[in-house]
Write a protein that holds these residues in place. Structure first.
Motif, PDB file in Angstrom:
ATOM      1  N   ALA A 104       8.337 -10.918  -2.284  1.00 47.40           N
ATOM      2  CA  ALA A 104       9.161 -11.162  -1.097  1.00 47.40           C
ATOM      3  C   ALA A 104       8.748 -10.263   0.058  1.00 47.40           C
ATOM      4  O   ALA A 104       8.863 -10.650   1.242  1.00 47.40           O
ATOM      5  N   ALA A 105       8.254  -9.084  -0.240  1.00 50.76           N
ATOM      6  CA  ALA A 105       7.816  -8.153   0.797  1.00 50.76           C
ATOM      7  C   ALA A 105       6.354  -8.359   1.161  1.00 50.76           C
ATOM      8  O   ALA A 105       5.842  -7.637   2.030  1.00 50.76           O
ATOM      9  N   HIS A 106       5.674  -9.315   0.522  1.00 50.40           N
ATOM     10  CA  HIS A 106       4.247  -9.552   0.751  1.00 50.40           C
ATOM     11  C   HIS A 106       3.457  -8.251   0.541  1.00 50.40           C
ATOM     12  O   HIS A 106       2.590  -7.883   1.340  1.00 50.40           O
ATOM     13  N   ASP A 107       3.783  -7.607  -0.574  1.00 53.40           N
ATOM     14  CA  ASP A 107       3.213  -6.292  -0.864  1.00 53.40           C
ATOM     15  C   ASP A 107       2.761  -6.253  -2.324  1.00 53.40           C
ATOM     16  O   ASP A 107       3.148  -5.378  -3.097  1.00 53.40           O
ATOM     17  N   THR A 108       1.902  -7.227  -2.689  1.00 53.87           N
ATOM     18  CA  THR A 108       1.518  -7.359  -4.089  1.00 53.87           C
ATOM     19  C   THR A 108       0.195  -6.664  -4.431  1.00 53.87           C
ATOM     20  O   THR A 108      -0.232  -6.715  -5.590  1.00 53.87           O
ATOM     21  N   ILE A 109      -0.410  -6.017  -3.470  1.00 49.01           N
ATOM     22  CA  ILE A 109      -1.710  -5.400  -3.737  1.00 49.01           C
ATOM     23  C   ILE A 109      -1.574  -3.945  -4.163  1.00 49.01           C
ATOM     24  O   ILE A 109      -2.120  -3.538  -5.193  1.00 49.01           O
ATOM     25  N   ARG A 110      -0.859  -3.177  -3.391  1.00 48.16           N
ATOM     26  CA  ARG A 110      -0.755  -1.744  -3.704  1.00 48.16           C
ATOM     27  C   ARG A 110       0.179  -1.530  -4.895  1.00 48.16           C
ATOM     28  O   ARG A 110       1.096  -2.310  -5.150  1.00 48.16           O
ATOM     29  N   PRO A 111      -0.016  -0.436  -5.639  1.00 51.00           N
ATOM     30  CA  PRO A 111       0.860  -0.153  -6.788  1.00 51.00           C
ATOM     31  C   PRO A 111       2.232   0.330  -6.326  1.00 51.00           C
ATOM     32  O   PRO A 111       2.403   0.773  -5.182  1.00 51.00           O
ATOM     33  N   VAL A 112       3.203   0.215  -7.219  1.00 51.25           N
ATOM     34  CA  VAL A 112       4.527   0.791  -6.957  1.00 51.25           C
ATOM     35  C   VAL A 112       4.395   2.283  -7.250  1.00 51.25           C
ATOM     36  O   VAL A 112       4.352   2.692  -8.411  1.00 51.25           O
ATOM     37  N   ALA A 113       4.354   3.087  -6.181  1.00 54.01           N
ATOM     38  CA  ALA A 113       3.923   4.474  -6.336  1.00 54.01           C
ATOM     39  C   ALA A 113       4.967   5.507  -5.940  1.00 54.01           C
ATOM     40  O   ALA A 113       4.665   6.699  -5.958  1.00 54.01           O
ATOM     41  N   SER A 114       6.194   5.101  -5.608  1.00 54.81           N
ATOM     42  CA  SER A 114       7.200   6.100  -5.234  1.00 54.81           C
ATOM     43  C   SER A 114       8.601   5.530  -5.419  1.00 54.81           C
ATOM     44  O   SER A 114       8.804   4.311  -5.467  1.00 54.81           O
TER      45      SER A 114
ATOM     46  N   SER B 100       6.548   5.406 -16.068  1.00 56.24           N
ATOM     47  CA  SER B 100       6.334   6.684 -16.747  1.00 56.24           C
ATOM     48  C   SER B 100       7.200   7.802 -16.172  1.00 56.24           C
ATOM     49  O   SER B 100       7.345   8.858 -16.818  1.00 56.24           O
ATOM     50  N   LEU B 101       7.765   7.596 -15.002  1.00 58.39           N
ATOM     51  CA  LEU B 101       8.485   8.675 -14.316  1.00 58.39           C
ATOM     52  C   LEU B 101       9.644   9.231 -15.138  1.00 58.39           C
ATOM     53  O   LEU B 101       9.717  10.446 -15.396  1.00 58.39           O
ATOM     54  N   ILE B 102      10.568   8.386 -15.542  1.00 57.06           N
ATOM     55  CA  ILE B 102      11.787   8.864 -16.205  1.00 57.06           C
ATOM     56  C   ILE B 102      11.490   9.541 -17.548  1.00 57.06           C
ATOM     57  O   ILE B 102      11.998  10.638 -17.801  1.00 57.06           O
TER      58      ILE B 102
ATOM     59  N   LEU C 232       3.453   8.440  -7.521  1.00 56.99           N
ATOM     60  CA  LEU C 232       3.562   8.322  -8.977  1.00 56.99           C
ATOM     61  C   LEU C 232       2.438   7.508  -9.596  1.00 56.99           C
ATOM     62  O   LEU C 232       2.432   7.312 -10.814  1.00 56.99           O
ATOM     63  N   SER C 233       1.500   7.062  -8.799  1.00 57.91           N
ATOM     64  CA  SER C 233       0.533   6.075  -9.285  1.00 57.91           C
ATOM     65  C   SER C 233      -0.392   6.629 -10.366  1.00 57.91           C
ATOM     66  O   SER C 233      -0.945   5.849 -11.161  1.00 57.91           O
ATOM     67  N   THR C 234      -0.565   7.939 -10.429  1.00 58.63           N
ATOM     68  CA  THR C 234      -1.531   8.491 -11.381  1.00 58.63           C
ATOM     69  C   THR C 234      -0.890   9.058 -12.655  1.00 58.63           C
ATOM     70  O   THR C 234      -1.609   9.440 -13.578  1.00 58.63           O
TER      71      THR C 234
ATOM     72  N   ARG D  43      -2.620  -0.434 -15.173  1.00 54.64           N
ATOM     73  CA  ARG D  43      -3.619   0.302 -14.398  1.00 54.64           C
ATOM     74  C   ARG D  43      -3.373   0.202 -12.890  1.00 54.64           C
ATOM     75  O   ARG D  43      -3.553   1.192 -12.168  1.00 54.64           O
ATOM     76  N   ASN D  44      -2.942  -0.928 -12.415  1.00 51.90           N
ATOM     77  CA  ASN D  44      -2.947  -1.154 -10.970  1.00 51.90           C
ATOM     78  C   ASN D  44      -1.574  -1.243 -10.315  1.00 51.90           C
ATOM     79  O   ASN D  44      -1.497  -1.161  -9.083  1.00 51.90           O
ATOM     80  N   HIS D  45      -0.503  -1.385 -11.107  1.00 56.28           N
ATOM     81  CA  HIS D  45       0.764  -1.664 -10.440  1.00 56.28           C
ATOM     82  C   HIS D  45       1.934  -0.792 -10.924  1.00 56.28           C
ATOM     83  O   HIS D  45       2.589  -0.158 -10.096  1.00 56.28           O
ATOM     84  N   TYR D  46       2.216  -0.790 -12.235  1.00 56.72           N
ATOM     85  CA  TYR D  46       3.502  -0.228 -12.676  1.00 56.72           C
ATOM     86  C   TYR D  46       3.390   0.935 -13.680  1.00 56.72           C
ATOM     87  O   TYR D  46       4.421   1.427 -14.146  1.00 56.72           O
ATOM     88  N   GLY D  47       2.191   1.345 -14.002  1.00 57.58           N
ATOM     89  CA  GLY D  47       2.032   2.404 -14.999  1.00 57.58           C
ATOM     90  C   GLY D  47       2.725   3.708 -14.609  1.00 57.58           C
ATOM     91  O   GLY D  47       3.305   4.393 -15.455  1.00 57.58           O
ATOM     92  N   GLY D  48       2.687   4.036 -13.320  1.00 58.91           N
ATOM     93  CA  GLY D  48       3.307   5.277 -12.866  1.00 58.91           C
ATOM     94  C   GLY D  48       4.814   5.201 -12.793  1.00 58.91           C
ATOM     95  O   GLY D  48       5.523   6.121 -13.243  1.00 58.91           O
ATOM     96  N   VAL D  49       5.339   4.099 -12.268  1.00 56.11           N
ATOM     97  CA  VAL D  49       6.781   4.017 -12.062  1.00 56.11           C
ATOM     98  C   VAL D  49       7.542   3.942 -13.387  1.00 56.11           C
ATOM     99  O   VAL D  49       8.657   4.478 -13.506  1.00 56.11           O
TER     100      VAL D  49
END
Length: 241
Positions: free
Chosen positions: A35-45, A138-140, A109-111, A130-136
Protein backbone atom coordinates in the motif's frame (compact mmCIF):
# COMPACT_ATOMS: atom_id res chain seq x y z
CA UNK A 1 13.98 -6.89 41.63
CA UNK A 2 10.89 -9.09 41.95
CA UNK A 3 8.79 -6.37 40.34
CA UNK A 4 11.23 -6.17 37.44
CA UNK A 5 11.19 -9.93 36.95
CA UNK A 6 7.39 -9.95 37.00
CA UNK A 7 7.25 -7.19 34.37
CA UNK A 8 9.71 -9.13 32.21
CA UNK A 9 7.58 -12.28 32.50
CA UNK A 10 4.52 -10.30 31.38
CA UNK A 11 6.38 -9.08 28.29
CA UNK A 12 7.47 -12.63 27.54
CA UNK A 13 3.85 -13.80 27.70
CA UNK A 14 2.84 -11.11 25.21
CA UNK A 15 5.69 -12.11 22.95
CA UNK A 16 4.61 -15.77 23.03
CA UNK A 17 1.20 -14.65 21.82
CA UNK A 18 2.84 -12.58 19.10
CA UNK A 19 5.14 -15.44 18.12
CA UNK A 20 2.15 -17.67 17.40
CA UNK A 21 1.04 -15.10 14.83
CA UNK A 22 4.34 -14.48 13.06
CA UNK A 23 2.88 -15.32 9.65
CA UNK A 24 0.07 -12.85 10.31
CA UNK A 25 2.70 -10.22 11.18
CA UNK A 26 4.66 -10.86 7.98
CA UNK A 27 1.42 -10.71 5.98
CA UNK A 28 0.51 -7.37 7.61
CA UNK A 29 3.92 -5.95 6.73
CA UNK A 30 3.59 -7.18 3.18
CA UNK A 31 0.15 -5.61 2.79
CA UNK A 32 1.14 -2.25 4.22
CA UNK A 33 4.39 -2.14 2.24
CA UNK A 34 2.46 -2.73 -0.95
CA UNK A 35 0.00 0.00 0.00
CA UNK A 36 2.93 2.34 0.63
CA UNK A 37 4.63 1.30 -2.64
CA UNK A 38 7.66 0.43 -0.55
CA UNK A 39 8.34 -3.21 -1.40
CA UNK A 40 12.03 -2.94 -2.24
CA UNK A 41 13.77 -1.80 0.91
CA UNK A 42 13.79 -4.04 4.02
CA UNK A 43 11.71 -3.31 7.11
CA UNK A 44 14.61 -1.88 9.08
CA UNK A 45 13.22 0.16 12.00
CA UNK A 46 10.41 0.46 14.51
CA UNK A 47 9.45 3.85 13.09
CA UNK A 48 8.97 2.24 9.68
CA UNK A 49 6.48 -0.24 11.13
CA UNK A 50 4.74 2.64 12.94
CA UNK A 51 4.44 4.55 9.68
CA UNK A 52 3.01 1.55 7.86
CA UNK A 53 0.36 1.09 10.54
CA UNK A 54 -0.54 4.77 10.84
CA UNK A 55 -0.81 5.56 7.14
CA UNK A 56 -1.09 2.38 5.08
CA UNK A 57 -2.97 -0.16 7.19
CA UNK A 58 -6.50 -0.92 5.95
CA UNK A 59 -7.23 -4.19 7.75
CA UNK A 60 -8.23 -4.60 11.38
CA UNK A 61 -6.30 -7.87 11.53
CA UNK A 62 -3.16 -6.22 10.21
CA UNK A 63 -3.63 -3.29 12.58
CA UNK A 64 -4.06 -5.60 15.56
CA UNK A 65 -0.85 -7.55 14.96
CA UNK A 66 1.19 -4.45 14.14
CA UNK A 67 -0.14 -2.80 17.30
CA UNK A 68 0.89 -5.84 19.32
CA UNK A 69 4.43 -5.66 17.91
CA UNK A 70 4.74 -1.95 18.68
CA UNK A 71 3.23 -2.48 22.15
CA UNK A 72 5.85 -5.11 23.02
CA UNK A 73 8.64 -2.83 21.80
CA UNK A 74 7.23 0.00 23.91
CA UNK A 75 6.98 -2.25 26.99
CA UNK A 76 10.60 -3.29 26.56
CA UNK A 77 11.69 0.31 26.17
CA UNK A 78 9.85 1.35 29.33
CA UNK A 79 11.29 -1.59 31.24
CA UNK A 80 14.75 -0.67 30.03
CA UNK A 81 14.33 2.88 31.33
CA UNK A 82 13.00 1.56 34.63
CA UNK A 83 15.98 -0.75 35.06
CA UNK A 84 18.35 2.09 34.28
CA UNK A 85 16.72 4.25 36.96
CA UNK A 86 16.46 1.43 39.48
CA UNK A 87 20.10 0.38 39.30
CA UNK A 88 21.86 3.54 38.21
CA UNK A 89 25.59 3.35 38.83
CA UNK A 90 25.74 -0.44 38.62
CA UNK A 91 27.84 -1.89 35.87
CA UNK A 92 26.20 -4.74 33.95
CA UNK A 93 28.41 -4.89 30.91
CA UNK A 94 26.52 -2.28 28.88
CA UNK A 95 23.50 -4.56 28.46
CA UNK A 96 20.96 -1.78 28.95
CA UNK A 97 22.82 0.44 26.50
CA UNK A 98 22.52 -2.23 23.82
CA UNK A 99 18.82 -2.64 24.56
CA UNK A 100 18.20 1.09 24.34
CA UNK A 101 20.02 1.24 21.03
CA UNK A 102 18.07 -1.67 19.56
CA UNK A 103 14.74 -0.22 20.75
CA UNK A 104 15.45 3.22 19.34
CA UNK A 105 12.79 3.94 16.72
CA UNK A 106 15.37 5.05 14.18
CA UNK A 107 17.87 2.24 14.73
CA UNK A 108 18.66 0.13 11.66
CA UNK A 109 17.57 -3.46 12.34
CA UNK A 110 18.32 -4.87 8.90
CA UNK A 111 21.56 -6.60 9.89
CA UNK A 112 20.59 -8.21 13.21
CA UNK A 113 19.59 -11.87 13.34
CA UNK A 114 18.26 -13.93 16.23
CA UNK A 115 20.33 -17.06 16.75
CA UNK A 116 19.55 -20.49 18.17
CA UNK A 117 17.45 -21.40 20.13
CA UNK A 118 15.25 -18.78 18.43
CA UNK A 119 13.86 -19.97 15.11
CA UNK A 120 11.95 -16.90 13.97
CA UNK A 121 14.24 -16.38 11.00
CA UNK A 122 13.88 -20.02 9.97
CA UNK A 123 10.14 -19.50 9.51
CA UNK A 124 10.85 -17.07 6.68
CA UNK A 125 11.78 -17.83 3.13
CA UNK A 126 15.37 -17.14 2.15
CA UNK A 127 14.38 -13.99 0.28
CA UNK A 128 12.21 -12.72 3.15
CA UNK A 129 14.87 -13.44 5.74
CA UNK A 130 17.74 -11.94 3.77
CA UNK A 131 16.12 -8.94 2.14
CA UNK A 132 13.00 -7.91 4.03
CA UNK A 133 12.04 -9.19 7.50
CA UNK A 134 15.00 -10.98 9.09
CA UNK A 135 15.89 -7.98 11.26
CA UNK A 136 12.44 -6.93 12.39
CA UNK A 137 11.45 -10.44 13.53
CA UNK A 138 14.77 -10.78 15.40
CA UNK A 139 14.41 -7.57 17.43
CA UNK A 140 12.18 -8.74 20.29
CA UNK A 141 13.87 -12.10 21.02
CA UNK A 142 17.31 -10.46 21.02
CA UNK A 143 16.20 -7.71 23.42
CA UNK A 144 14.49 -10.25 25.69
CA UNK A 145 17.73 -12.23 25.87
CA UNK A 146 19.61 -9.06 26.82
CA UNK A 147 17.02 -8.28 29.49
CA UNK A 148 17.35 -11.74 31.01
CA UNK A 149 21.10 -11.36 30.98
CA UNK A 150 20.77 -8.02 32.78
CA UNK A 151 18.55 -9.52 35.49
CA UNK A 152 20.99 -12.40 35.99
CA UNK A 153 23.87 -9.93 36.41
CA UNK A 154 21.86 -7.61 38.66
CA UNK A 155 20.97 -10.49 40.98
CA UNK A 156 24.69 -11.09 41.52
CA UNK A 157 25.34 -7.49 42.57
CA UNK A 158 24.52 -7.99 46.31
CA UNK A 159 26.92 -10.95 46.44
CA UNK A 160 29.51 -8.76 44.74
CA UNK A 161 29.04 -6.13 47.45
CA UNK A 162 29.49 -8.78 50.14
CA UNK A 163 32.70 -9.92 48.51
CA UNK A 164 33.83 -6.30 48.52
CA UNK A 165 33.14 -6.14 52.24
CA UNK A 166 35.14 -9.29 52.87
CA UNK A 167 37.79 -7.89 50.62
CA UNK A 168 37.89 -4.83 52.88
CA UNK A 169 38.38 -7.08 55.91
CA UNK A 170 41.19 -8.85 54.11
CA UNK A 171 42.72 -5.49 53.30
CA UNK A 172 42.50 -4.52 56.97
CA UNK A 173 44.24 -7.75 57.93
CA UNK A 174 46.91 -7.10 55.32
CA UNK A 175 47.34 -3.56 56.59
CA UNK A 176 47.65 -4.86 60.18
CA UNK A 177 50.30 -7.32 59.04
CA UNK A 178 52.18 -4.50 57.40
CA UNK A 179 51.99 -2.41 60.58
CA UNK A 180 53.22 -5.29 62.79
CA UNK A 181 56.94 -4.78 61.98
CA UNK A 182 56.61 -1.11 62.79
CA UNK A 183 55.06 -1.93 66.17
CA UNK A 184 57.83 -4.45 66.80
CA UNK A 185 60.45 -1.85 65.93
CA UNK A 186 58.88 0.60 68.37
CA UNK A 187 58.95 -2.03 71.13
CA UNK A 188 62.66 -2.61 70.41
CA UNK A 189 63.62 1.06 70.41
CA UNK A 190 66.49 1.74 72.94
CA UNK A 191 65.53 3.53 76.13
CA UNK A 192 66.66 7.07 76.75
CA UNK A 193 69.72 7.47 79.10
CA UNK A 194 67.51 8.68 81.95
CA UNK A 195 65.07 5.78 81.60
CA UNK A 196 67.96 3.36 81.13
CA UNK A 197 69.56 4.58 84.37
CA UNK A 198 66.27 4.16 86.19
CA UNK A 199 65.94 0.69 84.77
CA UNK A 200 69.51 -0.22 85.80
CA UNK A 201 68.99 1.10 89.35
CA UNK A 202 65.72 -0.78 89.60
CA UNK A 203 67.39 -3.97 88.39
CA UNK A 204 70.21 -3.63 90.93
CA UNK A 205 67.74 -3.00 93.75
CA UNK A 206 65.80 -6.04 92.72
CA UNK A 207 68.98 -8.12 92.64
CA UNK A 208 70.04 -6.91 96.06
CA UNK A 209 66.59 -7.61 97.43
CA UNK A 210 66.73 -11.12 96.03
CA UNK A 211 70.21 -11.71 97.55
CA UNK A 212 69.01 -10.42 100.98
CA UNK A 213 66.03 -12.69 100.91
CA UNK A 214 68.22 -15.60 99.92
CA UNK A 215 70.66 -14.90 102.82
CA UNK A 216 67.87 -14.61 105.34
CA UNK A 217 66.47 -17.88 104.15
CA UNK A 218 69.85 -19.62 104.56
CA UNK A 219 70.28 -18.24 108.11
CA UNK A 220 66.79 -19.37 109.07
CA UNK A 221 67.46 -22.85 107.81
CA UNK A 222 70.77 -22.99 109.72
CA UNK A 223 69.13 -21.91 112.97
CA UNK A 224 66.43 -24.51 112.63
CA UNK A 225 69.07 -27.19 112.05
CA UNK A 226 71.15 -26.17 115.10
CA UNK A 227 68.18 -25.94 117.46
CA UNK A 228 66.92 -29.31 116.35
CA UNK A 229 70.25 -31.18 117.15
CA UNK A 230 69.82 -33.83 119.95
CA UNK A 231 72.53 -34.63 122.59
CA UNK A 232 73.56 -38.25 123.34
CA UNK A 233 72.63 -39.98 126.71
CA UNK A 234 74.92 -39.35 129.73
CA UNK A 235 76.89 -42.29 131.13
CA UNK A 236 75.76 -43.50 134.56
CA UNK A 237 78.39 -43.06 137.43
CA UNK A 238 80.62 -46.03 138.16
CA UNK A 239 79.69 -48.10 141.24
CA UNK A 240 83.39 -48.63 142.15
CA UNK A 241 83.67 -44.99 142.85
Amino acid sequence: MNEVKEALRNVEQKYKLFLQQQFTFIGALQHTREAAHDTIRPVASISQVQTYMDHHCHSSTDRRILTLFLSICNDLSNLCNKLETLCSGNTTGGVLERCKLLLSHSNDLSTIRAKYPHDVVNHLSCNEARNHYGGVVSLIPIVLDYMKEWVAQAEKLPQHRLSNVSGGSAASGHRAAQEAPARAAISQTPLSPHLEAQSSTSNKANAQGQEGKHGQKKQLLGTEHHSGKRKGPRKPPSRNA
